[in-house]
Each structure stands twice: as C-alpha cells, then as structure tokens.
Write a protein that holds these residues in place. Sequence first.
Motif, mmCIF file in Angstrom:
data_model
loop_
_atom_site.group_PDB
_atom_site.id
_atom_site.type_symbol
_atom_site.label_atom_id
_atom_site.label_comp_id
_atom_site.label_asym_id
_atom_site.label_seq_id
_atom_site.Cartn_x
_atom_site.Cartn_y
_atom_site.Cartn_z
ATOM 1 N N THR A 9 22.363 37.564 42.152
ATOM 2 C CA THR A 9 21.237 38.491 42.279
ATOM 3 C C THR A 9 20.373 38.494 41.022
ATOM 4 N N GLY A 10 20.882 37.888 39.945
ATOM 5 C CA GLY A 10 20.150 37.890 38.675
ATOM 6 C C GLY A 10 20.606 39.017 37.763
ATOM 7 N N LYS A 11 21.599 39.792 38.235
ATOM 8 C CA LYS A 11 22.090 40.916 37.421
ATOM 9 C C LYS A 11 23.115 40.416 36.398
ATOM 10 N N THR A 12 22.964 40.855 35.145
ATOM 11 C CA THR A 12 23.948 40.517 34.116
ATOM 12 C C THR A 12 24.966 41.643 34.020
ATOM 13 N N ARG A 13 26.245 41.284 34.045
ATOM 14 C CA ARG A 13 27.300 42.315 33.958
ATOM 15 C C ARG A 13 28.260 41.978 32.827
ATOM 16 N N THR A 14 28.712 43.008 32.146
ATOM 17 C CA THR A 14 29.764 42.838 31.148
ATOM 18 C C THR A 14 30.919 43.738 31.554
ATOM 19 N N LEU A 15 32.056 43.140 31.827
ATOM 20 C CA LEU A 15 33.214 43.916 32.282
ATOM 21 C C LEU A 15 34.382 43.742 31.322
ATOM 22 N N ASN A 16 35.194 44.780 31.210
ATOM 23 C CA ASN A 16 36.384 44.631 30.365
ATOM 24 C C ASN A 16 37.484 43.899 31.130
ATOM 25 N N LYS A 17 38.495 43.536 30.379
ATOM 26 C CA LYS A 17 39.572 42.712 30.941
ATOM 27 C C LYS A 17 40.140 43.291 32.244
ATOM 28 N N LYS A 18 40.408 44.591 32.222
ATOM 29 C CA LYS A 18 41.043 45.216 33.390
ATOM 30 C C LYS A 18 40.150 45.064 34.631
ATOM 31 N N ALA A 19 38.851 45.333 34.427
ATOM 32 C CA ALA A 19 37.923 45.278 35.560
ATOM 33 C C ALA A 19 37.740 43.844 36.073
ATOM 34 N N MET A 20 38.001 42.838 35.237
ATOM 35 C CA MET A 20 37.820 41.446 35.670
ATOM 36 C C MET A 20 38.873 41.019 36.697
ATOM 37 N N GLY A 21 40.014 41.680 36.703
ATOM 38 C CA GLY A 21 41.048 41.356 37.694
ATOM 39 C C GLY A 21 41.663 39.979 37.498
ATOM 40 N N PHE A 22 42.071 39.699 36.258
ATOM 41 C CA PHE A 22 42.711 38.399 35.993
ATOM 42 C C PHE A 22 44.082 38.332 36.664
ATOM 43 N N GLY A 23 44.402 37.180 37.201
ATOM 44 C CA GLY A 23 45.735 36.943 37.754
ATOM 45 C C GLY A 23 46.153 35.533 37.384
ATOM 46 N N TYR A 24 47.139 35.030 38.072
ATOM 47 C CA TYR A 24 47.637 33.683 37.788
ATOM 48 C C TYR A 24 46.590 32.646 38.206
ATOM 49 N N ARG A 25 45.937 32.054 37.224
ATOM 50 C CA ARG A 25 44.867 31.050 37.401
ATOM 51 C C ARG A 25 43.745 31.568 38.306
ATOM 52 N N THR A 26 43.448 32.846 38.154
ATOM 53 C CA THR A 26 42.361 33.409 38.956
ATOM 54 C C THR A 26 41.735 34.612 38.255
ATOM 55 N N CYS A 27 40.526 34.929 38.687
ATOM 56 C CA CYS A 27 39.824 36.092 38.157
ATOM 57 C C CYS A 27 39.034 36.671 39.327
ATOM 58 N N LYS A 28 39.545 37.776 39.873
ATOM 59 C CA LYS A 28 39.030 38.307 41.154
ATOM 60 C C LYS A 28 37.555 38.703 41.122
ATOM 61 N N GLU A 29 37.074 39.180 40.001
ATOM 62 C CA GLU A 29 35.720 39.742 39.967
ATOM 63 C C GLU A 29 34.637 38.662 40.036
ATOM 64 N N LEU A 30 35.004 37.410 39.743
ATOM 65 C CA LEU A 30 34.002 36.342 39.740
ATOM 66 C C LEU A 30 33.932 35.665 41.105
ATOM 67 N N SER A 31 32.722 35.505 41.623
ATOM 68 C CA SER A 31 32.569 34.765 42.877
ATOM 69 C C SER A 31 32.136 33.345 42.513
ATOM 70 N N SER A 32 32.012 32.490 43.520
ATOM 71 C CA SER A 32 31.678 31.090 43.204
ATOM 72 C C SER A 32 30.243 30.958 42.675
ATOM 73 N N SER A 33 29.426 32.009 42.827
ATOM 74 C CA SER A 33 28.067 31.911 42.276
ATOM 75 C C SER A 33 27.899 32.691 40.964
ATOM 76 N N SER A 34 28.992 33.323 40.475
ATOM 77 C CA SER A 34 28.900 34.015 39.175
ATOM 78 C C SER A 34 28.815 32.972 38.065
ATOM 79 N N ILE A 35 27.984 33.248 37.077
ATOM 80 C CA ILE A 35 27.839 32.319 35.948
ATOM 81 C C ILE A 35 28.321 33.032 34.681
ATOM 82 N N VAL A 36 29.469 32.599 34.179
ATOM 83 C CA VAL A 36 29.997 33.201 32.952
ATOM 84 C C VAL A 36 29.179 32.672 31.785
ATOM 85 N N VAL A 37 28.674 33.586 30.946
ATOM 86 C CA VAL A 37 27.874 33.129 29.803
ATOM 87 C C VAL A 37 28.588 33.311 28.469
ATOM 88 N N SER A 38 29.437 34.338 28.358
ATOM 89 C CA SER A 38 30.165 34.527 27.096
ATOM 90 C C SER A 38 31.337 35.476 27.297
#
Length: 305
Positions: A162-191
């Motif tokens: 959508t063009g929206k920039t988001r900054t989320l903390n570790k908990k909100a990112m939903g990291f798991g075993y070789r996965t990160c739930k909050e990111l979709s295939s069109s999310s672009i991680v910048v930093s």
Amino acid sequence: MPDFNEVKSIVKGDVLFDVPMKEYTSMQVGGLCACMVTPRDEDDIFKFIDWAKRNEQRYFVIGSGTNLIVRDGGIKNPVLRMKGTFDSVEVVSEDESVLRIRAGAGKPLAELVKYCEENGLSGMEPLAGIPGTTGGAIVMNAGTGHGTLSDIVETVTFIERTGKTRTLNKKAMGFGYRTCKELSSSSIVVSAVFNLRKSDKAAVSKKIAAVLKEKTQSQPLNYPSSGSIFKNPSRIKAWKLLDEAGMRGVRVRGAKYSELHTNFIVNTGNARAEDVLTLIDAGIEKVKEKTKVKLELEVVIIGEQ
Ligand SMILES: Cc1cc2nc3c(=O)[nH]c(=O)nc-3n(C[C@H](O)[C@H](O)[C@H](O)COP(=O)(O)OP(=O)(O)OC[C@H]3O[C@@H](n4cnc5c(N)ncnc54)[C@H](O)[C@@H]3O)c2cc1C
C-alpha cells in the motif's frame, strides 16, 4: 504486458531486463527475470510500488537469492532486489553494556557479523557463515542451533504494498522457525535495529570461529546450493529422515542430495531447476512413504514452470 521501460524512467536505481536468475541465486538455476529493479533509496521503492499498483503487477522481493530456487520458466513479474543497496550500518544508542545498531536490509549478514567481531559485540555469533542479506535473514528468521536472528532483533522497518511504512517490535513481528508472520510476500524490509551486548573481542571471535568450524565440517560449501531444503520437523532432523529414506547421494542430472548433508541439494554442474525440483518431490515422497512425516520446504520456490 506492462511497460517495464516506464520503471526505468521513474527510478534512480538499476533496472535490468531479461536477467538470468542462475546468476542471482546461490543454487545457480532458473530462467530469465523479465525486469529486475535495484532501488537506490526509499523514494525509488515508493515509485516502484506505485507503478506496480497502477499496472496491477505483483512483484517479488529478493536479497542475495541464497534461499531461493527459481523455476526454469523464469519470472514474468518484476523483481525488487535489495542486495547491493540499503547497506548502511549506524549506531542508534549506546550504554555501558548494550550497543544498538540499525542495519539496512541489503547489508550482507556476513559483514554484520564481521562488524560485531571487530567491535567486540556479542549476539550475532550464531549467524556466522550464513550467506545472504540482513533483510533475507529477517524474513527467514535465519539461524543455527546456537540461535536465530530474532534473538537480537529489536524492531523491523518495512514498506507494504500500500506504500505504508511500518516499524514493529520483535513481538509484533511474529518470528517463528524460519518464518516471520507479519511479513507478506509483498512486504519490503528496509532496515532493522539490533541489540548487541558489549563483550570481549577475543571471546566473540572464538564463538564465531566455533560456529564456522561446525558449518564447514557439516555443510557442502564447495558446491552451489540453497542451504537446507526442508525445515526440521519437531524433534527430528530433516537430513536424518532423508537419509533413512535413502536420498543421500541420489542424483537427477546435475543436481544431487549431498553426501555430506542430506538436507542440502547441490548443483554439481549444469543442473536445471527442474532437476532440483524433481529431487525435492522425490525426497518428500520417500520420507512420507517411510515415516508418514510430510517434509515442509525451507527454501522459497518462485517462477514459471
Ligand atoms: C551454503 C548455505 C548455507 C546456509 N546456511 C543457513 C543456516 O545455517 N541457517 C539459515 O537460517 N539459513 C541458511 N541458509 C539459507 C539462506 O542463506 C538464508 O535463509 C538467508 O537469510 C537468505 O537471505 P537472502 O538475502 O539470500 O534471501 P533470498 O534468498 O534472496 O530470499 C529469501 C526470502 O526472503 C525474502 N526477502 C529477501 N530480502 C527481502 C527484503 N529486503 N524484504 C522482503 N523480503 C525479502 C524473499 O522474498 C524470500 O522469500 C544457507 C544458504 C546457503 C546457500
């Protein structure tokens, strides 16, 4: 067919056409990518996303392609490549015991590990020897038996379709075993911001050396590969299941299940994606037949048949 030349006219970064993906992935297989964009800055990303929206184009984001298998038919949609760009590292804050750094998504993970080693910072040691970019390592929550990237992540900044920039903390990112739930295939991680403990340089070097030694002894690093093909099911290693199912050394033309580490498929020369994918299917089938366990892919497979 969208006009990829328009992308070239609106971004400052490189835009390449008909790029052989075997040159951009560590497995060294795959067909042509119709349009590959390396953004120079966030403004380029916003312009690219806007173009994609206007042209109803899905896009795919890649880093170094070390966890990626591209099919022989190539990629018709545009690819946004984050390697070779967004590679800054800056200190965010520092106190007696902790140093917080922000690293760009395109920063090679190996360079970040080196930075930590040189500055006596502890936390990155488990990631030593993992190829690829910092962005790729975030999406995959890369790691080893000694720890994963999410152990030291504080926040991740990414741009959505959508063009929206988001900054989320570790908990909100939903990291798991070789996965990160909050990111979709069109999310672009910048930093991302990492928390590192101040430590003794020699101690950090020693841990890194131990992790690297383990890797060189257990992984077939002398051949092109994509690292582990499958995730480890709970309580058992995928390589062991593949081994017991008779896959060690099994070959389809130039692709082969490694004798050193059965969860690696190596390109022994001129393999095509089809050969690798045939081996992957055979591995899943044989393991299922023998153990009833359905192996899940760790590698990401994209592109046209
Ligand atoms: C020899 C070898 C050893 C390996 N050992 C390990 C290991 O020990 N542990 C481990 O976890 N992995 C390992 N890997 C796998 C791989 O190196 C990691 O998964 C790595 O983190 C992938 O980074 P990359 O930049 O190459 O990502 P890519 O392969 O380019 O992409 C991987 C995924 O991340 C996404 N992506 C990449 N960058 C971005 C971005 N900036 N924004 C949004 N999405 C993005 C892609 O869409 C894709 O879904 C190994 C690979 C090899 C070849």
